[in-house]
Design a protein around this motif. Structure first.
Motif, short mmCIF file in Angstrom:
data_model
loop_
_atom_site.label_atom_id
_atom_site.label_comp_id
_atom_site.label_asym_id
_atom_site.label_seq_id
_atom_site.Cartn_x
_atom_site.Cartn_y
_atom_site.Cartn_z
N LYS A 38 -5.45 14.83 4.08
CA LYS A 38 -4.73 15.92 3.43
C LYS A 38 -3.52 15.43 2.64
CE LYS A 38 -6.23 19.46 6.71
NZ LYS A 38 -5.82 20.47 7.72
N GLU A 39 -3.26 14.13 2.72
CA GLU A 39 -2.11 13.56 2.02
C GLU A 39 -2.46 13.21 0.57
OE1 GLU A 39 0.63 9.61 2.63
OE2 GLU A 39 0.23 10.82 4.41
N ASP A 40 -1.52 13.47 -0.33
CA ASP A 40 -1.63 13.11 -1.76
C ASP A 40 -2.89 13.70 -2.42
OD1 ASP A 40 0.75 11.78 -1.64
OD2 ASP A 40 -0.11 9.79 -1.44
N VAL A 41 -3.25 14.92 -2.01
CA VAL A 41 -4.39 15.60 -2.63
C VAL A 41 -3.97 16.13 -4.01
CG1 VAL A 41 -5.94 17.59 -2.46
CG2 VAL A 41 -5.49 16.19 -0.45
N ASP A 42 -4.88 16.01 -4.97
CA ASP A 42 -4.64 16.43 -6.36
C ASP A 42 -3.46 15.70 -6.97
OD1 ASP A 42 -6.80 18.10 -6.05
OD2 ASP A 42 -5.61 19.92 -5.79
N LYS A 43 -3.35 14.42 -6.63
CA LYS A 43 -2.30 13.58 -7.19
C LYS A 43 -2.90 12.29 -7.75
CE LYS A 43 1.60 15.16 -4.39
NZ LYS A 43 2.70 14.73 -3.48
N SER A 44 -2.21 11.77 -8.75
CA SER A 44 -2.56 10.46 -9.32
C SER A 44 -1.40 9.53 -9.00
CB SER A 44 -2.78 10.58 -10.83
OG SER A 44 -3.14 9.34 -11.37
N ILE A 45 -1.69 8.53 -8.17
CA ILE A 45 -0.64 7.69 -7.59
C ILE A 45 -0.67 6.28 -8.16
CG2 ILE A 45 0.22 6.69 -5.43
CD1 ILE A 45 0.60 9.71 -5.51
N GLY A 46 0.46 5.85 -8.71
CA GLY A 46 0.61 4.46 -9.11
C GLY A 46 1.05 3.63 -7.91
N LEU A 47 0.52 2.41 -7.79
CA LEU A 47 0.89 1.52 -6.69
C LEU A 47 1.38 0.19 -7.24
CD1 LEU A 47 -1.82 1.62 -3.86
CD2 LEU A 47 0.36 2.81 -3.92
N GLY A 48 2.58 -0.20 -6.83
CA GLY A 48 3.10 -1.49 -7.24
C GLY A 48 3.95 -2.10 -6.14
N GLU A 95 4.99 0.42 -3.25
CA GLU A 95 5.67 1.68 -3.45
C GLU A 95 4.81 2.55 -4.35
OE1 GLU A 95 9.48 1.01 -5.22
OE2 GLU A 95 8.71 -0.18 -6.89
N LYS A 96 4.95 3.87 -4.19
CA LYS A 96 4.12 4.81 -4.92
C LYS A 96 4.92 5.45 -6.05
CE LYS A 96 3.02 7.55 -1.47
NZ LYS A 96 2.31 8.60 -0.71
N SER A 97 4.23 5.79 -7.12
CA SER A 97 4.81 6.63 -8.17
C SER A 97 3.79 7.71 -8.52
CB SER A 97 5.15 5.80 -9.41
OG SER A 97 4.00 5.16 -9.93
N PRO A 124 7.33 6.55 -14.73
CA PRO A 124 7.02 5.23 -15.30
C PRO A 124 6.71 4.21 -14.22
CG PRO A 124 9.39 5.62 -15.35
CD PRO A 124 8.76 6.90 -14.88
N ILE A 125 5.85 3.27 -14.55
CA ILE A 125 5.52 2.16 -13.64
C ILE A 125 6.11 0.88 -14.24
CG2 ILE A 125 3.69 0.74 -12.68
CD1 ILE A 125 1.92 3.18 -12.56
N LYS A 126 7.01 0.24 -13.48
CA LYS A 126 7.63 -1.00 -13.95
C LYS A 126 7.19 -2.21 -13.13
CE LYS A 126 11.61 1.43 -15.84
NZ LYS A 126 13.09 1.59 -15.84
N ASP A 127 6.70 -1.97 -11.90
CA ASP A 127 6.18 -3.07 -11.10
C ASP A 127 4.96 -3.67 -11.80
OD1 ASP A 127 8.05 -2.46 -9.08
OD2 ASP A 127 6.67 -1.04 -8.15
N THR A 128 4.89 -5.00 -11.82
CA THR A 128 3.79 -5.65 -12.56
C THR A 128 2.62 -6.05 -11.67
OG1 THR A 128 4.82 -7.83 -12.28
CG2 THR A 128 5.39 -6.59 -14.28
N GLU A 129 2.82 -6.08 -10.34
CA GLU A 129 1.74 -6.55 -9.49
C GLU A 129 1.77 -5.88 -8.12
OE1 GLU A 129 3.03 -10.69 -7.58
OE2 GLU A 129 3.27 -10.72 -9.76
N VAL A 130 0.66 -6.01 -7.40
CA VAL A 130 0.53 -5.51 -6.04
C VAL A 130 -0.65 -6.25 -5.41
CG1 VAL A 130 -1.06 -3.59 -6.58
CG2 VAL A 130 0.49 -3.39 -4.63
N SER A 131 -0.61 -6.45 -4.10
CA SER A 131 -1.73 -7.16 -3.46
C SER A 131 -2.92 -6.22 -3.26
CB SER A 131 -1.30 -7.75 -2.12
OG SER A 131 -1.09 -6.71 -1.17
N ARG A 132 -4.11 -6.81 -3.30
CA ARG A 132 -5.32 -6.02 -3.00
C ARG A 132 -5.24 -5.47 -1.57
NH1 ARG A 132 -7.07 -9.97 -6.53
NH2 ARG A 132 -8.26 -9.12 -8.30
N LYS A 133 -4.65 -6.24 -0.67
CA LYS A 133 -4.52 -5.77 0.72
C LYS A 133 -3.63 -4.53 0.79
CE LYS A 133 -3.68 -7.41 5.42
NZ LYS A 133 -3.33 -8.59 6.26
N SER A 134 -2.60 -4.46 -0.05
CA SER A 134 -1.74 -3.28 -0.10
C SER A 134 -2.51 -2.06 -0.58
CB SER A 134 -0.55 -3.53 -1.04
OG SER A 134 0.31 -4.53 -0.53
N VAL A 135 -3.30 -2.24 -1.62
CA VAL A 135 -4.12 -1.14 -2.15
C VAL A 135 -5.10 -0.67 -1.08
CG1 VAL A 135 -5.73 -0.43 -3.96
CG2 VAL A 135 -3.86 -2.02 -4.51
#
Length: 212
Positions: A190-200, A160-162, A167-178
């Motif tokens: 063109k998606e998520d341009v000029d954004k900083s996205i957390g992945l968990g 999931e993206k933030s 806030p980021i509460k997820d503690t882990e994510v797979s490398r394959k997901s990233v």
């Protein structure tokens, strides 16, 4: 046909992304890394460039004619210099789109005990990655910064993206997901341009990652 150059092409996440790219006939990949011999077996699938990611001239050679730069760079002592060189090279090569891999905690966005543990564990690493991310954000390039939580080698795509400020509460994510998200951005630039996205990974909230 989209042309993408992978900086830090021998990295663990980068190599998963490359599997997606090699399988896609609509993508023409190039690989940039410090020691080209490590990717010798990929020379029939990609153009390979050897060089240092702190050297803007070497980076520029690899970036000319590309549509997207995916930077999977690292190293606490070099990451800010790499960001500086990457921005300079992209401007000289007239490339606008960058996918930049950062780390969790650069905006003090991790609350509670997990946030305290993350700060204590990463230390100066966070400070240097925050400097580099700020440089990318202020570059004028079309950026997406990705802030993965602690990564696993699980064979799954579940994330999931933030956005910055959340806030980021997820503690882990797979490398394959990233890697899957990076590939998605390459296919949808063109998606998520000029954004900083957390992945968990959803459902992994806790005081620290499960394996610690």
């Amino acid at each position: 046909m989209v042309k993408v150059v992978v900086l830090g092409a021998h990295g663990q996440v980068a190599q998963i992304v490359e599997k997606f790219l090699f399988a896609d006939k609509e993508v023409k990949p190039s690989l940039f890394l410090r020691n080209a011999a490590r990717m010798e077996d990929k020379k029939n699938q990609a153009t390979i460039f050897e060089g240092s990611a702190t050297d803007a001239a070497q980076l520029e050679k690899a970036m000319k004619g590309q549509d997207i730069v995916y930077a999977n760079l690292g190293g606490k002592d070099e990451i800010d210099l790499e960001a500086e060189a990457t921005v300079e090279a992209m401007k000289n090569a007239n490339v606008k789109r960058i996918i930049w891999i950062s780390t969790l905690g650069i905006y003090d966005e991790v609350p509670g005990k997990f946030g305290e543990w993350n700060k204590e564990t990463l230390g100066d690493y966070i400070t240097e990655y925050a400097k580099a991310a700020k440089r990318i954000e202020e570059s004028g390039l079309d950026y997406t910064i990705i802030r993965p939580t602690w990564m696993t080698n699980k064979d799954e795509v579940d994330y999931e993206k933030s956005e910055k400020g959340e806030p980021i509460k997820d503690t882990e994510v797979s490398r394959k997901s990233v890697a899957a998200y990076i590939y998605h951005l390459i296919k949808n630039p063109k998606e998520d341009v000029d954004k900083s996205i957390g992945l968990g990974k959803p459902g992994t909230e806790g005081d620290k990652p499960s394996w610690y």
